[in-house]
Write a protein that holds these residues in place. Structure first.
Motif, PDB file in Angstrom:
ATOM      1  N   GLY A 161      15.632  50.281  -9.132  1.00 16.82           N
ATOM      2  CA  GLY A 161      16.755  49.792  -8.340  1.00 16.82           C
ATOM      3  C   GLY A 161      16.373  48.898  -7.176  1.00 16.82           C
ATOM      4  N   ASN A 162      15.067  48.662  -6.989  1.00 19.42           N
ATOM      5  CA  ASN A 162      14.605  47.857  -5.864  1.00 19.42           C
ATOM      6  C   ASN A 162      14.474  46.399  -6.284  1.00 19.42           C
ATOM      7  OD1 ASN A 162      12.446  46.594  -4.067  1.00 19.42           O
ATOM      8  ND2 ASN A 162      12.830  48.516  -2.994  1.00 19.42           N
ATOM      9  N   ILE A 163      15.154  45.506  -5.577  1.00 17.56           N
ATOM     10  CA  ILE A 163      15.166  44.094  -5.948  1.00 17.56           C
ATOM     11  C   ILE A 163      13.781  43.468  -5.844  1.00 17.56           C
ATOM     12  CG2 ILE A 163      15.813  43.388  -3.612  1.00 17.56           C
ATOM     13  CD1 ILE A 163      16.773  41.694  -6.972  1.00 17.56           C
ATOM     14  N   VAL A 164      13.003  43.860  -4.822  1.00 13.11           N
ATOM     15  CA  VAL A 164      11.648  43.317  -4.663  1.00 13.11           C
ATOM     16  C   VAL A 164      10.773  43.716  -5.837  1.00 13.11           C
ATOM     17  CG1 VAL A 164       9.570  43.314  -3.223  1.00 13.11           C
ATOM     18  CG2 VAL A 164      11.832  43.304  -2.152  1.00 13.11           C
ATOM     19  N   ILE A 165      10.885  44.995  -6.242  1.00  9.39           N
ATOM     20  CA  ILE A 165      10.113  45.487  -7.384  1.00  9.39           C
ATOM     21  C   ILE A 165      10.518  44.760  -8.655  1.00  9.39           C
ATOM     22  CG2 ILE A 165       9.538  47.510  -8.756  1.00  9.39           C
ATOM     23  CD1 ILE A 165       8.394  47.541  -5.946  1.00  9.39           C
ATOM     24  N   SER A 199       8.143  42.653 -11.044  1.00 15.53           N
ATOM     25  CA  SER A 199       8.034  42.984 -12.472  1.00 15.53           C
ATOM     26  C   SER A 199       8.109  41.733 -13.332  1.00 15.53           C
ATOM     27  CB  SER A 199       9.125  43.972 -12.877  1.00 15.53           C
ATOM     28  OG  SER A 199      10.411  43.371 -12.847  1.00 15.53           O
ATOM     29  N   TYR A 200       8.907  40.740 -12.920  1.00 18.17           N
ATOM     30  CA  TYR A 200       8.978  39.483 -13.672  1.00 18.17           C
ATOM     31  C   TYR A 200       7.631  38.754 -13.623  1.00 18.17           C
ATOM     32  CZ  TYR A 200      14.026  40.251 -13.550  1.00 18.17           C
ATOM     33  OH  TYR A 200      15.284  40.783 -13.696  1.00 18.17           O
ATOM     34  N   VAL A 201       6.989  38.813 -12.453  1.00 16.65           N
ATOM     35  CA  VAL A 201       5.652  38.228 -12.325  1.00 16.65           C
ATOM     36  C   VAL A 201       4.677  38.970 -13.236  1.00 16.65           C
ATOM     37  CG1 VAL A 201       3.736  37.748 -10.745  1.00 16.65           C
ATOM     38  CG2 VAL A 201       6.100  37.503  -9.954  1.00 16.65           C
ATOM     39  N   LEU A 202       4.825  40.282 -13.292  1.00 11.02           N
ATOM     40  CA  LEU A 202       3.970  41.101 -14.153  1.00 11.02           C
ATOM     41  C   LEU A 202       4.118  40.709 -15.614  1.00 11.02           C
ATOM     42  CD1 LEU A 202       2.152  43.577 -14.722  1.00 11.02           C
ATOM     43  CD2 LEU A 202       4.255  44.952 -14.797  1.00 11.02           C
ATOM     44  N   TYR A 203       5.360  40.584 -16.093  1.00 11.82           N
ATOM     45  CA  TYR A 203       5.591  40.215 -17.488  1.00 11.82           C
ATOM     46  C   TYR A 203       4.999  38.832 -17.789  1.00 11.82           C
ATOM     47  CZ  TYR A 203       9.122  43.867 -16.860  1.00 11.82           C
ATOM     48  OH  TYR A 203       9.777  45.037 -16.559  1.00 11.82           O
ATOM     49  N   ALA A 204       5.175  37.911 -16.832  1.00  5.70           N
ATOM     50  CA  ALA A 204       4.640  36.561 -17.022  1.00  5.70           C
ATOM     51  C   ALA A 204       3.112  36.589 -17.085  1.00  5.70           C
ATOM     52  CB  ALA A 204       5.107  35.651 -15.890  1.00  5.70           C
ATOM     53  N   CYS A 205       2.499  37.411 -16.234  1.00 11.63           N
ATOM     54  CA  CYS A 205       1.036  37.506 -16.215  1.00 11.63           C
ATOM     55  C   CYS A 205       0.503  38.098 -17.519  1.00 11.63           C
ATOM     56  CB  CYS A 205       0.580  38.358 -15.034  1.00 11.63           C
ATOM     57  SG  CYS A 205       0.631  37.506 -13.448  1.00 11.63           S
ATOM     58  N   ILE A 206       1.187  39.110 -18.037  1.00 11.08           N
ATOM     59  CA  ILE A 206       0.767  39.699 -19.312  1.00 11.08           C
ATOM     60  C   ILE A 206       0.828  38.661 -20.418  1.00 11.08           C
ATOM     61  CG2 ILE A 206       1.382  41.377 -21.102  1.00 11.08           C
ATOM     62  CD1 ILE A 206       2.355  43.236 -18.882  1.00 11.08           C
TER      63      ILE A 206
END
Length: 222
Positions: free
Chosen positions: A56-60, A64-71
């Motif tokens: 529910g945290n907007i920053v997280i 997470s979008y950065v995480l998916y892109a990095c993967i």
């Protein structure tokens, strides 16, 4: 749209940067998952509250979008560089004596990466997808009961074995990846290269053991 860089060195820089970000994420994710080792009732409420906070945290969410892109970028660039290396060297690689000058994990990074990627697909399907889109029961605090979903998964010895193999592969992947990242970023210097290797080994072993303890502990306990 993903931009493919023509310069191989630029690709290696991208590999190093995304790898370092993913390594940092592994630390944070492990710290959160270690809550699963708490006494059962406390672990359930605390882990579910932690999961609810993250979802529910907007920053997280942005992270997470950065995480998916990095993967995705890390995987695609690993495949590209692996194929390019094989084409550049042809059949010569199968007949040389690289084992005398390189480690097993450095020669099998693509193989290790494939194991890790397949595990991520399974992991996202079983936990992330179920938490986001599945119908999970609620705990006493009215949070989705991800804890019970995880515990039930680790009730299966086959899932524990799959999890263990995947993180052993990750450990070997990290041993080479952490040590080579500073070279790819142009930070190599003989004075501290040995220190980087030692830190890489310590980090890789710590991450691997940290993640392995969780499924084994839950399986033996339940």
């Amino acid at each position: 749209m993903i931009i493919y860089f023509k310069n191989a060195l630029t690709r290696k820089n991208l590999m190093a940067l995304t790898g370092l970000f993913l390594s940092f994420f592994l630390i944070i994710h492990l710290l959160g998952n270690l809550q699963l080792l708490l006494p059962e009732e406390q672990a359930q409420l605390q882990y579910n509250a932690y999961s609810h906070f993250l979802s529910g945290n907007i920053v997280i969410k942005l992270v997470s979008y950065v995480l998916y892109a990095c993967i995705l970028l890390h995987t695609l660039d690993a495949i590209y560089l692996g194929i390019k290396s094989k084409r550049a060297n042809g059949q010569k690689l199968s007949r040389d004596r690289r084992s005398r000058a390189s480690t097993w994990q450095s020669r099998n990074m693509m193989f290790l990466g494939i194991i890790i990627f397949l595990f991520l697909v399974i992991h996202f399907k079983d936990f992330w997808y179920q938490y986001k889109f599945g119908e999970l029961p609620k705990d006493a605090n009215d949070n989705k009961d991800l804890y019970t979903l995880v515990v039930n998964a680790f009730d299966s010895i086959w899932y524990v074995i799959l999890y263990s193999i995947s993180f052993l592969a990750l450990g070997f992947h990290l041993v080479h990846g952490v040590a080579s990242a500073h070279r790819s970023l142009g930070l190599y210097h003989p004075f501290y290269s040995k220190l980087v290797r030692i830190v890489g080994y310590i980090f890789s072993i710590s991450i691997t053991l940290g993640y392995l303890i969780i499924p084994i502990f839950i399986y033996l306990k339940h």
